[in-house]
Each structure stands twice: as structure tokens, then as C-alpha cells.
Design a protein around this motif. Structure first.
Motif, PDB file in Angstrom:
ATOM      1  N   PRO A  69       1.200  10.018   4.295  1.00  0.00           N
ATOM      2  CA  PRO A  69       0.112  10.503   5.145  1.00  0.00           C
ATOM      3  C   PRO A  69      -0.173  11.995   5.032  1.00  0.00           C
ATOM      4  N   SER A  97       4.992   1.821   3.255  1.00  0.00           N
ATOM      5  CA  SER A  97       3.975   0.838   2.903  1.00  0.00           C
ATOM      6  C   SER A  97       3.052   0.653   4.091  1.00  0.00           C
ATOM      7  N   ALA A  98       1.749   0.761   3.860  1.00  0.00           N
ATOM      8  CA  ALA A  98       0.763   0.611   4.932  1.00  0.00           C
ATOM      9  C   ALA A  98       0.149  -0.775   4.928  1.00  0.00           C
ATOM     10  N   GLY A 140       7.012   8.680   3.595  1.00  0.00           N
ATOM     11  CA  GLY A 140       6.175   7.729   2.874  1.00  0.00           C
ATOM     12  C   GLY A 140       6.561   6.316   3.256  1.00  0.00           C
ATOM     13  N   SER A 153       0.841  -1.186   0.000  1.00  0.00           N
ATOM     14  CA  SER A 153       0.000   0.000   0.000  1.00  0.00           C
ATOM     15  C   SER A 153       0.879   1.241   0.000  1.00  0.00           C
ATOM     16  N   PHE A 154       0.738   2.063  -1.037  1.00  0.00           N
ATOM     17  CA  PHE A 154       1.513   3.290  -1.193  1.00  0.00           C
ATOM     18  C   PHE A 154       0.853   4.403  -0.390  1.00  0.00           C
ATOM     19  N   PHE A 155       1.594   5.008   0.542  1.00  0.00           N
ATOM     20  CA  PHE A 155       0.976   5.959   1.469  1.00  0.00           C
ATOM     21  C   PHE A 155       1.954   7.053   1.869  1.00  0.00           C
ATOM     22  N   SER A 183      -4.439  10.310   0.332  1.00  0.00           N
ATOM     23  CA  SER A 183      -4.929   8.931   0.276  1.00  0.00           C
ATOM     24  C   SER A 183      -3.824   7.902   0.113  1.00  0.00           C
ATOM     25  N   GLN A 184      -4.086   6.715   0.628  1.00  0.00           N
ATOM     26  CA  GLN A 184      -3.251   5.556   0.327  1.00  0.00           C
ATOM     27  C   GLN A 184      -3.985   4.707  -0.704  1.00  0.00           C
ATOM     28  N   TYR A 226      -3.591   0.676  -2.875  1.00  0.00           N
ATOM     29  CA  TYR A 226      -2.866  -0.589  -2.937  1.00  0.00           C
ATOM     30  C   TYR A 226      -2.091  -0.738  -4.238  1.00  0.00           C
TER      31      TYR A 226
END
Length: 317
Positions: free
Chosen positions: A173, A203-204, A201, A169-171, A177-178, A180
Motif C-alpha cells: 500500500p 495479498s489483496a 505487503g 493480488s500483489f499489494f 498500485s496493486q 493481480y
């Protein structure tokens, strides 16, 4: 005095809680992040309109009708009140309707696939999640980086995202938005930074042993000129990201340092996306060929059976 002390304690607690939000979703630095923060606050306040009165009344009734309070009237057979029924039904209905309208509007406005309007031409960045690092390809500039994302402030960025293998998950904050990243698929995300700075940044989505090392700096340069200067600096790097080099880069590694590639093979991102789809296409061709061969075999067998005389006919002869 007691109320004032409780107010001071609540205010201090709130300040302490919010102090830990520095650098997170409640400290946005981009328009998408700001809109999402406002949405979180509005939704929370609306829900607290129910939660807080319930908590207050629970404490109040517990104190008012405590065992030592003999003068309060206790009516155990009392069961119904039209006024109370109207309040307990009307308030939640109104809140749900308001939340529904807000959700519908924000879903349309904050669609990650929707380009950011009124901010000029978008910069395109192709993002690939690897085990366990991030690859950023700049197709228009012909360069690539690992674990460092650079873009100009006040310029919308279109991210095209995929994965080499496991789902991530690209995030970022503070920007919004995040979304996938999935192998064999391309997802999209549009973000913008309203001011220059360095934002965290990561991965979530848990993806294995090296998951905690999947972090990168998202750097918003003050101007486009600063970004172009950075691009020219990266182009002087002798490392080239070819299809062959990518195979080596895609091997699992943890806590990868930042790396730069002065040149990238055309169509590399498309090749990564279609990596599994090509195999699926070859399999379909194979199945189609086998089905066609089976069909021809059945036709030949039917023709043979039709031309061969039956045993009954041979007996008659």
C-alpha cells in the motif's frame, strides 16, 4: 460559539480518522504512491463540491421551513427556475469533464506496466503467489526468498508477477498500485521507494483458508551497497531452489516463516508461467494429430469406395 464548537469537533474527527491511515495508501513512501494519493484527494474534493452543498442546503431548508416557522413564504405551486437549472446542470458537467481529463492523464502516467523514468536502471524481481505464501526470485542475483522482499531505496523495481494456482493480488500500500497474479500469465508492476524503511505487503484478493497469512515485509535498504551486502549474505545459504524443490515449496502451507535460497535454477519463473501453457500446447498437438489421422482415414475410405465396383455394375456384368 456554536459554529466554533462544530468546527473543533469536525477537526478532531478528521484528525482521528487520518490517524488510522498510518502505513496505508494515505501514507505513501514512494513516488507512485504519492501520485495515487494526490489523485484520490483531488477526486474526493471535486466530488465533495457537489455533496457538501447538497447536505448543507438540505439541513438549511429543513430548518428554514420547519413547521413552527409560520412567517416563511411557502409556494407549493412553484416549479421552475432558469438560474437553478443552470447551476444544477453546469456544475456536475464541469466536474465530470475535469475528472475525465484527470482520469485520462493519470491512466497513462500511472500505468503499472510503464517503467519509471529518470531513476536509473530497474531491478528485476520475479514474484510468484503460492498457497499461501509469496516467492520472490532475483534472476540477476541468482537468489530467492519466501515472504521477504528486499530492494534498495530510490531504485525503481520491475516486478514480474504470476501465480502457481489461484488468483491473488500483489499489494504494498505505501508504495503504490496493486496488480493481480494469475496462473499461466505474467503481469507487471513498477514501483519505487523514496526512502528506506520496512513496508507491509500482502495479498489483496481472497484465495482460501490461509489467505490471512499471505503477508510479507518489503524492506528498502538505505543504499545499493546495503542491498548488495544482503544479497551476498543470502548467497551463503545452503538451500537451493531447484525445479524439484519448487514442487515441494508450492504445496499449500499457512503462516510460512521467511526462507532464503542461495541459488535458483535458471528459468524457474518461466517454467512456472508456462506450466499450464505447455499442457495446452500438448493438447493442441494431440488434437492436430487426431485431426490429421481422421483426415487420412477419410481419404483412404474415399479411395476404397472409388475403386470398389458398385452393385449396379456387378448386376450388369
Amino acid at each position: 460559539m456554536l459554529i466554533r464548537n462544530l468546527f473543533n469537533i469536525a477537526l478532531a474527527s478528521m484528525a482521528l480518522i487520518l490517524s488510522g491511515c498510518n502505513g496505508g495508501v494515505l501514507d505513501p513512501k514512494g513516488q507512485i504512491g504519492i501520485d495515487e494519493k494526490n489523485l484520490i484527494i483531488i477526486a474526493t474534493v471535486l466530488m465533495l463540491l457537489v455533496v457538501i452543498p447538497v447536505i448543507v442546503m438540505t439541513l438549511y431548508f429543513a430548518w428554514k421551513y420547519r413547521d413552527t416557522q409560520n412567517h416563511e413564504i411557502y409556494a407549493p405551486k412553484w416549479a421552475h427556475s432558469n438560474k437553478i437549472e443552470a447551476v444544477v446542470w453546469a456544475v456536475p458537467i464541469v466536474i465530470v469533464v475535469i475528472l475525465g481529463v484527470i482520469t485520462w492523464q493519470s491512466t497513462q502516467e500511472l500505468d503499472p506496466y510503464k517503467p519509471i523514468e529518470g531513476k536509473g536502471e530497474h531491478l528485476t524481481v520475479e514474484v510468484v503467489s503460492l498457497n499461501w505464501k509469496w516467492l520472490f526470485i532475483y534472476p540477476e542475483q541468482g537468489i530467492a526468498t519466501v515472504n521477504e522482499l528486499v530492494f534498495p531505496a530510490n531504485v525503481p523495481v520491475e516486478y514480474k508477477i504470476t501465480s502457481e494456482s489461484t488468483m491473488n493480488s500483489f499489494f504494498i500500500p505505501q508504495l503504490g498500485s496493486q496488480i493481480y497474479s494469475m496462473a499461466g500469465m505474467e503481469t507487471k508492476l513498477h514501483l519505487i521507494a523514496n526512502e528506506p524503511g520496512t513496508f507491509k505487503g500482502f495479498s489483496a484478493n481472497y484465495s482460501g483458508a490461509g489467505f490471512t497469512g499471505m503477508k510479507f515485509n518489503a524492506i528498502a535498504t538505505p543504499t545499493k551497497a546495503d542491498f548488495n551486502q544482503w544479497v551476498e549474505q543470502v548467497k551463503t545459504n545452503a538451500n537451493n531452489l531447484t525445479h524439484a524443490n519448487y514442487v515441494e515449496l508450492a504445496k499449500a502451507s499457512e503462516n510460512n516463516p521467511v526462507a532464503y535460497y542461495g541459488k535458483v535454477d535458471d528459468g524457474l519463473f518461466h517454467t512456472i508461467v508456462m506450466k499450464y501453457m505447455q499442457a495446452h500446447g500438448d493438447m493442441n498437438k494431440k488434437h492436430h494429430s487426431m485431426d490429421k489421422h481422421q483426415q487420412m482415414s477419410n481419404e483412404y475410405q474415399a479411395m476404397g469406395n472409388h475403386s470398389m465396383p458398385s452393385s449396379h455394375s456387378q448386376g450388369e456384368e
